[in-house]
Design an enzyme around this catalytic site. Sequence first.
Site, short mmCIF file in Angstrom:
data_model
loop_
_atom_site.label_atom_id
_atom_site.label_comp_id
_atom_site.label_asym_id
_atom_site.label_seq_id
_atom_site.Cartn_x
_atom_site.Cartn_y
_atom_site.Cartn_z
N ARG A 195 -75.27 -113.87 72.46
CA ARG A 195 -75.45 -112.39 71.76
C ARG A 195 -74.99 -112.18 70.77
O ARG A 195 -75.07 -110.86 70.07
CB ARG A 195 -75.08 -111.51 72.96
CG ARG A 195 -76.02 -111.50 74.31
CD ARG A 195 -75.49 -110.68 75.39
NE ARG A 195 -76.17 -110.91 76.47
CZ ARG A 195 -76.08 -110.44 77.87
NH1 ARG A 195 -75.08 -109.64 77.61
NH2 ARG A 195 -76.65 -110.79 78.68
N LYS B 149 -81.91 -117.13 88.27
CA LYS B 149 -81.33 -115.88 88.07
C LYS B 149 -82.10 -114.72 88.47
O LYS B 149 -83.19 -114.54 88.08
CB LYS B 149 -80.73 -115.68 86.50
CG LYS B 149 -80.09 -114.44 86.21
CD LYS B 149 -79.76 -114.73 84.82
CE LYS B 149 -79.48 -113.36 83.93
NZ LYS B 149 -78.25 -113.31 83.34
N GLU C 219 -70.57 -118.61 81.36
CA GLU C 219 -71.77 -118.49 80.82
C GLU C 219 -71.30 -117.81 79.28
O GLU C 219 -70.99 -116.60 79.50
CB GLU C 219 -72.71 -117.62 81.60
CG GLU C 219 -73.92 -117.37 80.85
CD GLU C 219 -74.91 -116.41 81.76
OE1 GLU C 219 -74.73 -116.17 82.87
OE2 GLU C 219 -75.67 -115.72 81.03
C1 3PG Z 1 -76.38 -110.73 82.14
O1 3PG Z 1 -76.78 -110.89 81.19
O2 3PG Z 1 -76.27 -111.60 83.19
C2 3PG Z 1 -76.00 -109.27 82.12
O3 3PG Z 1 -75.65 -108.74 81.09
C3 3PG Z 1 -74.82 -109.13 83.29
O4 3PG Z 1 -74.97 -107.92 83.57
P1 3PG Z 1 -73.52 -106.89 83.87
O5 3PG Z 1 -72.84 -106.51 82.67
O6 3PG Z 1 -74.22 -105.97 84.79
O7 3PG Z 1 -72.62 -107.89 84.74
#
Ligand code: 3PG
Length: 209
Positions: free
Chosen positions: A44, A128, A40
């Site tokens: 960003r 999700k 994924e």
């Molecule tokens: C996402 O967008 O899925 C999160 O930023 C991931 O979260 P994590 O950094 O706590 O794994």
Amino acid sequence: MQIQDFLQISKIIPVITIYDIKSSIQLARALIEGGIKVLEITLRTKYALEAISIINQEVPEAIVGAGTVLNISQLEQAKKYGAKFAISPGINSIFAKEAVQLGFPLMPGVASASEIMLALEFGFHNLKFFPAEAAGGINMLKSFIAPFETVRFCPTGGISMSNINEYLKLSNVLCVGGSWLAPKEYILNGQWEEITKLCKTSLNAILNI
Ligand code: 3PG
């Protein structure tokens, strides 16, 4: 392919931030080497879309999706640059309706019963659960099993080696997502072998599930 086909390929989906194009290829190779196939790439940074396209060319074993998709124009861009699927952190009815019209595999994010109901209204059953730990974690997901029997989740946000198995044991969890497999420090320092090791360790830890 439908979104569930992608989610069934791998129990762990790394949530990736791209800091530059060159390292994105090395990162994808390191993840593949570690046994992780579905990636994924979050939208960003300004490099994300180009990275999706170049990883598709240079690392054909990788199945690349776009993450942090916030609106329909980003969804269209993701499709145009060769993403195979998309993930959004949340859902609203305008986005959901347009995504259905576009017919592109999407896993929208939810964090409440009402948002699950909204997702179901538009035919989304693979969701999700974000931000997983902050929104109620394992107990929250357990509470969703009875009322939402058709829904399968990919919890993301606060998942790591320390809690991954607790999540994967739940009957309504298909896979988990997280950034722990692609730490910023490792990427910026070019520690590709460390990333490969992290993937192998994580996959070994879930082998018995
Ligand atoms: C996402 O967008 O899925 C999160 O930023 C991931 O979260 P994590 O950094 O706590 O794994």
